[in-house]
Write an enzyme that holds these catalytic residues in place. Sequence first.
Site, PDB file in Angstrom:
ATOM      1  N   GLU A  24       1.133  -2.512  12.879  1.00 18.27           N
ATOM      2  CA  GLU A  24       1.280  -3.897  12.656  1.00 18.27           C
ATOM      3  C   GLU A  24       1.428  -4.548  13.840  1.00 18.27           C
ATOM      4  OE1 GLU A  24       3.851  -4.298   9.338  1.00 18.27           O
ATOM      5  OE2 GLU A  24       2.676  -4.406   7.763  1.00 18.27           O
TER       6      GLU A  24
ATOM      7  N   LYS B 193       3.354   0.597  16.265  1.00 18.66           N
ATOM      8  CA  LYS B 193       4.532   0.547  15.199  1.00 18.66           C
ATOM      9  C   LYS B 193       4.468   1.933  14.571  1.00 18.66           C
ATOM     10  CE  LYS B 193       6.524  -2.212  11.670  1.00 18.66           C
ATOM     11  NZ  LYS B 193       6.290  -3.434  10.728  1.00 18.66           N
ATOM     12  N   GLN B 194       3.531   2.365  13.823  1.00 20.13           N
ATOM     13  CA  GLN B 194       3.648   3.279  13.133  1.00 20.13           C
ATOM     14  C   GLN B 194       2.321   4.366  13.057  1.00 20.13           C
ATOM     15  OE1 GLN B 194       3.445  -0.244  10.542  1.00 20.13           O
ATOM     16  NE2 GLN B 194       2.822   1.301   8.957  1.00 20.13           N
TER      17      GLN B 194
ATOM     18  N   TRP C 127       0.869  -1.192   0.067  1.00 23.14           N
ATOM     19  CA  TRP C 127      -0.035  -0.057  -0.081  1.00 23.14           C
ATOM     20  C   TRP C 127       0.797   1.238   0.077  1.00 23.14           C
ATOM     21  CZ3 TRP C 127      -1.757   2.562   5.173  1.00 23.14           C
ATOM     22  CH2 TRP C 127      -0.652   2.196   6.080  1.00 23.14           C
ATOM     23  N   ASP C 128       2.168   0.932   0.286  1.00 20.78           N
ATOM     24  CA  ASP C 128       3.115   2.064   0.220  1.00 20.78           C
ATOM     25  C   ASP C 128       2.818   2.998  -1.067  1.00 20.78           C
ATOM     26  OD1 ASP C 128       3.952  -0.154   1.953  1.00 20.78           O
ATOM     27  OD2 ASP C 128       5.904   0.426   1.767  1.00 20.78           O
TER      28      ASP C 128
HETATM   29  O1  IFM Z   1       3.880  -1.465   4.162  1.00 22.38           O
HETATM   30  C1  IFM Z   1       4.600  -1.639   5.170  1.00 22.38           C
HETATM   31  C2  IFM Z   1       3.994  -1.672   6.653  1.00 22.38           C
HETATM   32  O2  IFM Z   1       2.993  -0.862   6.597  1.00 22.38           O
HETATM   33  C3  IFM Z   1       5.140  -1.822   7.463  1.00 22.38           C
HETATM   34  N1  IFM Z   1       5.698  -2.805   7.199  1.00 22.38           N
HETATM   35  C4  IFM Z   1       6.828  -2.622   5.982  1.00 22.38           C
HETATM   36  C5  IFM Z   1       5.815  -2.283   4.891  1.00 22.38           C
HETATM   37  C6  IFM Z   1       6.612  -2.343   3.660  1.00 22.38           C
HETATM   38  O3  IFM Z   1       7.141  -0.935   3.646  1.00 22.38           O
END
Ligand code: IFM
Length: 763
Positions: free
Chosen positions: A465, A578-579, A323-324
Amino acid sequence: MKYSIKENGIPQGKTEFWGNKFCIGNGYFGYRGTMEEYGKEELVSCTLSEIYDDNGNGWREPVNMPNPLYTYVSYKGQKLSVLTSRVDSHIQELYLEAGIHRRKTAFIAEDGKRITVEAFRFASLDDIHLLAMRYIVTSDSETEVEVHTGIDDNIWNISGNHFRKKTVKQNEEITGIVCETIQEKVKTAVGQMIRVSAGAAQYTEDQTINAYSVHLKAGEPFVMEKYVSICKETDCTDVWESAVKCCRSAEESGFERLAERQRTCWKERYENLGIKIKGDTEAEKAIYYSCYLLYSSAPFYTDRVAIPARGLSGQVYKGGMFWDTEIYMLPMFAFCEPSAARKLVMYRIRNLAGAREKAAEYGYEGAFYPWESQENGKDGCTHYNLTDIFTGRKMRTYFRDKQIHISADVVYGIWKYISITKDYGILPDGGAETILECARFFYSCAYYKKDKNRYEFLDVTGADEYHERVNNDAYTNYMIHLTMKIALETLDYMETHYHAQFIRLMDALNYWGECENIRDLYEKIYLPAPDSQCLIEQYDGYFKEEDVSLEELYSRIIKPNEYLGSPCGLAVNTQIIKQADVILLLSLLSGQFTDEIKEKNWSYYEPRTEHGSSLSTCIYALLAAKNGKTDWAYKYLMKAARIDLLGEYKLYLGDLYIGGTHPAANGGTWMVTVQGFGGLDMDEDGISINPHLPKQWDSLEYCFRYAGSAYKVVIEQAYIEISQLEGNDELKVRTGDQVHFCRSGNTTKIVYKQQTAPGTGGQ
Ligand code: IFM
């Protein structure tokens, strides 16, 4: 724009990091920033886009070609290497304005002679099959050396060899190798044509390696030029014939002219960005470097692939396209390179079949896009992605099957692309079908909660995640809501503007009965609302998780690299994420939330975010910039922009190596610069510009395209100037409460007052 990225000193212990940092590429292939004398231990790689292979080791990954730049000098039988020889000085450099890599190393031989190697290389943008190198050897006194060069077939691969067959080829002075992949028997070719200074005696060392005995006079250079071609069966009918042609035509042009064209091509790209920052060359350079990396991985030539999560810097993450692409990279392309953006979107549309298969695999309808999409549209992601470093056992991860937001991200990408370019023609080209099938997928996996008369999404993994299998992840639910809205608008639009295709599509998809479901889900989906403190709970029960500080969490770590996420990582039952998750939602759907909600959530989630993914800091920066928290935004922008410059990223998830370049952070960097600080956004019938310059910047300039016309924006502390560079349309520009119109040939000047967030680092 004349920036170069430079490192001095011996790369001992840094070969992996510098390999990423100094990567060159043109979307067709990438070549890591390793030295010509390196081999597979130093992770040399010439990674192909769109050619993947599964050799039976359980890991389908992009293919690395035999290394065509392999070259070294030997003196008195000793190979000179920057890692093992005596070195007086070494520099490595990347000229961003031309995408040219340079190294210069002065070796001191045992007898005290100083032998210098200087080499330039680039991955041509003008001819995507071409990799060119100039290699220069000089000595401070008269001497004999040997220069060895060829195609090194002993190459680095994460999961082992990917070729079932390799055939050495020769066509007059061009040598090469034609390779055939194991799984799909796809042919690729690498060819080389070598030109050396007069007087060097050549002998062949093996079939693909030449050696030259060179008599060096003091200070007089030996120059070798290598024209390397890389061809794939996907776009060349006869890969070897094409490789030969490419080498010949490159050699005819010569290195200088090719390098000149390379400069022109890169200049055009940078001009499309048009970013200029007065008062802060450090930020400007980091932003350009970031855009350079993103451009280097972008497949301008095809819609058969998108941009892998680690670009073309190697095989990490199986070359998967996540999805990046839609959420982080597409905005830059849609605003600055619309035809490349269309290809990125078409890549998903072309792969609808794979998404349908995946939905069916899990018992759903419609289209469930792959988490790690490869060139065939299938999911490269496995159910067991990581290994527990304590037990050595495979860990079940819920990325592939539970990150259902991927289908909403794909729809968001199509919608974003259309809103910026106004290319509605992509809807009958498969865009509408994709959108409708994603909407159908969500309806098929929604849970209707009767007593609350609402739809919920249970057992999902959101953007964060570390918390898998949660209920009602806010980001997921809001993005599904948006998907339903876009699906309803698509139905309307198709019916009105493409009536005949609309009828055919509805019949073909058997969608007539589905429209009510889409509307019902749109109206009744549960959207976690801000609570009395204005906070949006990331998922059901998140606020009840242990509220620890990051420091406390880190103090519990037993082993370096231990995975903090599911099933029993340290973050799982805590509020450490995580993010960006809720913050991502607030950034993307910014218009739906008040500044107060954004501010309160930002302040709540920021200390609880580990930024363990490169997708995180840019989003915190983006929201902070939009909200006038410019100090914070600046700090996080610089982190995102310099991630590949400083190498400040996680190298391991458990035992999984995840190093490489970071295209999502690169795209995010552009978003923060132009959309965050520069304040560019889409408005209902035009655009809005609400800038928030950080105190470090005196002014900011950027270019963008909207609905087929090109514009330039200059933002000074008290006013904005916008001029139309191309096109004749009138553009409606909203700044705060003011509305202006930008017309062809005119520059519109808008006086504005920067909004700041009191006490939060605003100016
Ligand atoms: O898409 C990401 C995910 O959100 C976090 N881990 C790495 C992936 C690839 O960049």
